[in-house]
Design a protein around this motif. Structure first.
Motif, PDB file in Angstrom:
ATOM      1  N   UNK A   4       0.839  -1.115  -0.115  1.00 23.84           N
ATOM      2  CA  UNK A   4       0.137  -0.022  -0.040  1.00 23.84           C
ATOM      3  C   UNK A   4       0.783   1.297  -0.112  1.00 23.84           C
ATOM      4  N   UNK A   5       1.987   1.190   0.668  1.00 21.47           N
ATOM      5  CA  UNK A   5       2.766   2.437   0.637  1.00 21.47           C
ATOM      6  C   UNK A   5       3.566   2.442  -0.677  1.00 21.47           C
ATOM      7  N   UNK A  10       3.817   5.443  -6.049  1.00 18.35           N
ATOM      8  CA  UNK A  10       4.098   5.347  -7.543  1.00 18.35           C
ATOM      9  C   UNK A  10       3.513   6.541  -8.023  1.00 18.35           C
ATOM     10  N   UNK A  11       2.526   7.114  -7.841  1.00 15.76           N
ATOM     11  CA  UNK A  11       1.855   8.312  -8.737  1.00 15.76           C
ATOM     12  C   UNK A  11       3.014   9.498  -8.460  1.00 15.76           C
ATOM     13  N   UNK A  12       3.626   9.658  -7.458  1.00 15.48           N
ATOM     14  CA  UNK A  12       4.487  10.824  -7.383  1.00 15.48           C
ATOM     15  C   UNK A  12       5.859  10.415  -8.187  1.00 15.48           C
ATOM     16  N   UNK A  13       6.309   9.198  -8.135  1.00 12.37           N
ATOM     17  CA  UNK A  13       7.385   8.833  -8.802  1.00 12.37           C
ATOM     18  C   UNK A  13       7.167   8.945 -10.344  1.00 12.37           C
ATOM     19  N   UNK A  15       5.142  11.032 -11.788  1.00 13.06           N
ATOM     20  CA  UNK A  15       5.197  12.484 -12.143  1.00 13.06           C
ATOM     21  C   UNK A  15       6.556  12.986 -12.040  1.00 13.06           C
ATOM     22  N   UNK A  16       7.336  12.477 -11.378  1.00 13.46           N
ATOM     23  CA  UNK A  16       8.837  12.959 -11.257  1.00 13.46           C
ATOM     24  C   UNK A  16       9.260  12.573 -12.541  1.00 13.46           C
ATOM     25  N   UNK A  17       8.937  11.297 -13.144  1.00 11.34           N
ATOM     26  CA  UNK A  17       9.563  10.685 -14.314  1.00 11.34           C
ATOM     27  C   UNK A  17       9.203  11.402 -15.433  1.00 11.34           C
ATOM     28  N   UNK A  18       7.586  11.895 -15.537  1.00 14.50           N
ATOM     29  CA  UNK A  18       7.323  12.610 -16.578  1.00 14.50           C
ATOM     30  C   UNK A  18       7.982  13.947 -16.677  1.00 14.50           C
ATOM     31  N   UNK A  19       8.209  14.825 -15.553  1.00 15.86           N
ATOM     32  CA  UNK A  19       8.810  15.930 -15.476  1.00 15.86           C
ATOM     33  C   UNK A  19      10.178  15.897 -16.115  1.00 15.86           C
ATOM     34  N   UNK A  20      10.811  14.673 -15.707  1.00 18.61           N
ATOM     35  CA  UNK A  20      12.273  14.663 -16.250  1.00 18.61           C
ATOM     36  C   UNK A  20      12.253  14.422 -17.575  1.00 18.61           C
ATOM     37  N   UNK A  21      11.383  13.712 -17.971  1.00 17.28           N
ATOM     38  CA  UNK A  21      11.012  13.392 -19.663  1.00 17.28           C
ATOM     39  C   UNK A  21      10.738  14.553 -20.278  1.00 17.28           C
ATOM     40  N   UNK A  22      10.022  15.453 -19.744  1.00 21.55           N
ATOM     41  CA  UNK A  22       9.590  16.681 -20.549  1.00 21.55           C
ATOM     42  C   UNK A  22      10.682  17.799 -20.397  1.00 21.55           C
ATOM     43  N   UNK A  23      11.421  17.634 -19.480  1.00 19.16           N
ATOM     44  CA  UNK A  23      12.773  18.652 -19.354  1.00 19.16           C
ATOM     45  C   UNK A  23      13.679  18.059 -20.507  1.00 19.16           C
ATOM     46  N   UNK A  24      13.709  16.834 -20.501  1.00 17.38           N
ATOM     47  CA  UNK A  24      15.074  16.528 -21.663  1.00 17.38           C
ATOM     48  C   UNK A  24      14.523  16.654 -22.934  1.00 17.38           C
ATOM     49  N   UNK A  25      12.983  16.460 -23.137  1.00 12.93           N
ATOM     50  CA  UNK A  25      12.670  16.943 -24.621  1.00 12.93           C
ATOM     51  C   UNK A  25      12.814  18.170 -24.874  1.00 12.93           C
TER      52      UNK A  25
END
Length: 64
Positions: A4-5, A10-13, A15-25
């Motif tokens: 459960x933890x 997972x949503x926070x992770x 979200x962070x991965x998406x932000x990093x990918x967007x920044x790289x793009x």
């Protein structure tokens, strides 16, 4: 309880991965635009210098 933890984090992770990918793009796009600008400027300057070499130099008309 451990699962459960992980599910809550997972949503926070993700979200962070998406932000990093967007920044790289964005960085890739900026580098690409810079490269295109550099190519255009280089080609323009080369053309300018090639044309300026063909312009005859003005000889002074005064003779002493």
């Amino acid at each position: 309880m451990g699962n459960s933890e992980n599910k809550k984090e997972t949503p926070e992770i993700n979200k962070t991965i998406l932000e990093i990918n967007e920044q790289r793009e964005r960085e890739k796009e900026e580098k690409f635009v810079d490269l295109i600008i550099e190519i255009i400027v280089s080609a323009t300057l080369r053309e300018y210098y090639e044309k300026s070499d063909k312009i005859p130099t003005v000889q002074p008309t005064r003779t002493e």
